[in-house]
Design an enzyme around this catalytic site. Sequence first.
Site, PDB file in Angstrom:
ATOM      1  N   CYS A   1     -25.209  22.621  15.079  1.00  0.00           N
ATOM      2  CA  CYS A   1     -25.552  21.913  16.311  1.00  0.00           C
ATOM      3  C   CYS A   1     -25.513  20.402  16.069  1.00  0.00           C
ATOM      4  CB  CYS A   1     -26.938  22.338  16.785  1.00  0.00           C
ATOM      5  SG  CYS A   1     -27.118  24.132  16.934  1.00  0.00           S
TER       6      CYS A   1
ATOM      7  N   ASP B   1     -27.953  18.307  15.927  1.00  0.00           N
ATOM      8  CA  ASP B   1     -29.057  17.798  15.106  1.00  0.00           C
ATOM      9  C   ASP B   1     -29.650  18.822  14.157  1.00  0.00           C
ATOM     10  OD1 ASP B   1     -28.971  15.454  16.884  1.00  0.00           O
ATOM     11  OD2 ASP B   1     -29.801  16.875  18.334  1.00  0.00           O
TER      12      ASP B   1
ATOM     13  N   TYR C   1     -26.116  28.033  19.508  1.00  0.00           N
ATOM     14  CA  TYR C   1     -25.290  28.053  20.721  1.00  0.00           C
ATOM     15  C   TYR C   1     -24.280  29.195  20.733  1.00  0.00           C
ATOM     16  CZ  TYR C   1     -27.084  23.428  21.881  1.00  0.00           C
ATOM     17  OH  TYR C   1     -27.901  22.374  22.201  1.00  0.00           O
TER      18      TYR C   1
ATOM     19  N   ARG D   1      -6.497  -1.532  -6.740  1.00  0.00           N
ATOM     20  CA  ARG D   1      -7.513  -1.345  -5.706  1.00  0.00           C
ATOM     21  C   ARG D   1      -7.972   0.107  -5.741  1.00  0.00           C
ATOM     22  NH1 ARG D   1      -3.012  -3.255  -2.819  1.00  0.00           N
ATOM     23  NH2 ARG D   1      -2.908  -1.266  -1.722  1.00  0.00           N
TER      24      ARG D   1
ATOM     25  N   HIS E   1       0.853  -1.190   0.000  1.00  0.00           N
ATOM     26  CA  HIS E   1       0.000   0.000   0.000  1.00  0.00           C
ATOM     27  C   HIS E   1       0.887   1.238   0.000  1.00  0.00           C
ATOM     28  CE1 HIS E   1      -3.608   2.261   0.430  1.00  0.00           C
ATOM     29  NE2 HIS E   1      -3.515   2.520   1.708  1.00  0.00           N
TER      30      HIS E   1
HETATM   31  C1  LIG Z   1      -8.323   2.082   1.930  1.00  0.00           C
HETATM   32  C2  LIG Z   1      -7.338   1.314   1.150  1.00  0.00           C
HETATM   33  C3  LIG Z   1      -7.321   1.414  -0.257  1.00  0.00           C
HETATM   34  C4  LIG Z   1      -8.181   2.376  -1.033  1.00  0.00           C
HETATM   35  O1  LIG Z   1      -7.574   3.641  -1.053  1.00  0.00           O
HETATM   36  P1  LIG Z   1      -8.221   4.833  -1.948  1.00  0.00           P
HETATM   37  O2  LIG Z   1      -7.275   5.954  -1.751  1.00  0.00           O
HETATM   38  O3  LIG Z   1      -9.549   5.112  -1.330  1.00  0.00           O
HETATM   39  O4  LIG Z   1      -8.324   4.334  -3.318  1.00  0.00           O
HETATM   40  C5  LIG Z   1      -6.453   0.596  -0.944  1.00  0.00           C
HETATM   41  N1  LIG Z   1      -5.634  -0.258  -0.288  1.00  0.00           N
HETATM   42  C6  LIG Z   1      -5.606  -0.373   1.049  1.00  0.00           C
HETATM   43  C7  LIG Z   1      -4.671  -1.322   1.704  1.00  0.00           C
HETATM   44  C8  LIG Z   1      -6.458   0.422   1.815  1.00  0.00           C
HETATM   45  O5  LIG Z   1      -6.425   0.323   3.148  1.00  0.00           O
END
Ligand SMILES: *Cc1c(COP(=O)(O)O)cnc(C)c1O
Length: 419
Positions: A321, A323, A274, A230, A174
């Site tokens: 607020c 709500d 508030y 992903r 990642h």
């Molecule tokens: C959340 C996540 C993603 C998606 O990331 P985006 O920036 O929303 O595309 C991809 N890989 C991992 C491991 C994640 O935790």
Amino acid sequence: MLPNPTMMEDVARWQAGTHVRIRLDAYARNLARLRAYAPTDAGLMAIVKADAYGHGLAMCGLAAEATGAEWLGVARIQEGLRLRAAGVTLPVLVLGPPNLAELRLAVAAGLTLAVGAEHALQAVIALATEGVRANVHLKVDTGMRRYGFTSAEVADAAQKLVAAGVSIDGVFTHFASADDLDPTPTEEALADFAVARNNLRAVGVEPRWAHAANSAGLLTGFTADTTMVRSGIATYGLSPSPEVPVPDAFEPIAEVWSTVERRFVVQPGQGVTYNHTWIAQEPTDAGAVPVGYADGFPRNLANKGWLVVDGVRAPILGRVCMDQTVAQVPAGTTAGAAVQVTGQAPAMSFAEIGTLAGTNNYEVATRMMARMPRVYLVGEQPLGWEHLLLGEATYPTVAELRSALHSINATTVGASATT
Ligand SMILES: *Cc1c(COP(=O)(O)O)cnc(C)c1O
């Protein structure tokens, strides 16, 4: 599917109050657009963790399956279990460190686990010795410094899994900084990922799936030599960052709507909500709207953000607020007027809300809270709804979704959008 009369009554009731509208056809089109950035034949994993970034886990999971996504990604095992309970049959990867007490549930539900630390590795091996074999993607830490084996450690972990009879279906990493302007950290991460995969090959492990790019990595082309991408944020039509925006064609899929419930005039010298942080200088047309920070509308928007009433900007007066929120409304506004809280311009986007509230669009989207019912639309037709607080929902089947999405998207992005 033709919505049945009961569902139309439910939808009409929710739509009369504060609610979220999710456009599933736009979601399908965004997924189709993202494919164009991925290598040919690469799989697409739609990330639906965190209740699909506030857009609805079950429904987005079903819709992603209907559009032909190969995988779904979640953060926690419980999210994967929810997808299975909703009838999702796609492979599901639990991206984050799993709660080891839930491993058996995960395996029974056919979820795939990310193994990226000794703790999880040992638990998965212990389970395998009892004959309960998890499906695994190895997680490699290439610079996020969170969860994952380093490229130097990963081959050893793989060998231990293989020795225990666990099949390694994937390897992934990642990116920490793919949404920055500087490509260097991402180039280094991808290079380190290549080292990890070579080290795996050296011990005879070459998993079917190798994936690295998130939305930002995908949009900026960091997909070399991978077999899956992903994407989360971009599937919802939102940008990874100001530096890496989604192209103009992408459509935000969520809108939040509410109504004016009290119409009144604030007289000079009178304060609003508030602590009276806003005080009228002249007679001011105001409306009270039942949306607040408990719905995910940030309290930091006090005297900064705006709602949209009758198509024009209605500046927020005083504090948001829990709500309710008060806004300066056009002179002709009457009680019952529809109010757009977020969505397409002139309403505030999630990114604009994030900027004004000192955070980003990811956080704003994921905070659309359980109190707001969600109505799911394909075109203008409601196909389902969900009220998490009431524990009630109506979803179409994947087959019904597929045919509804096909007929509406064939005309807008080509038939390939829904294959
Ligand atoms: C959340 C996540 C993603 C998606 O990331 P985006 O920036 O929303 O595309 C991809 N890989 C991992 C491991 C994640 O935790």
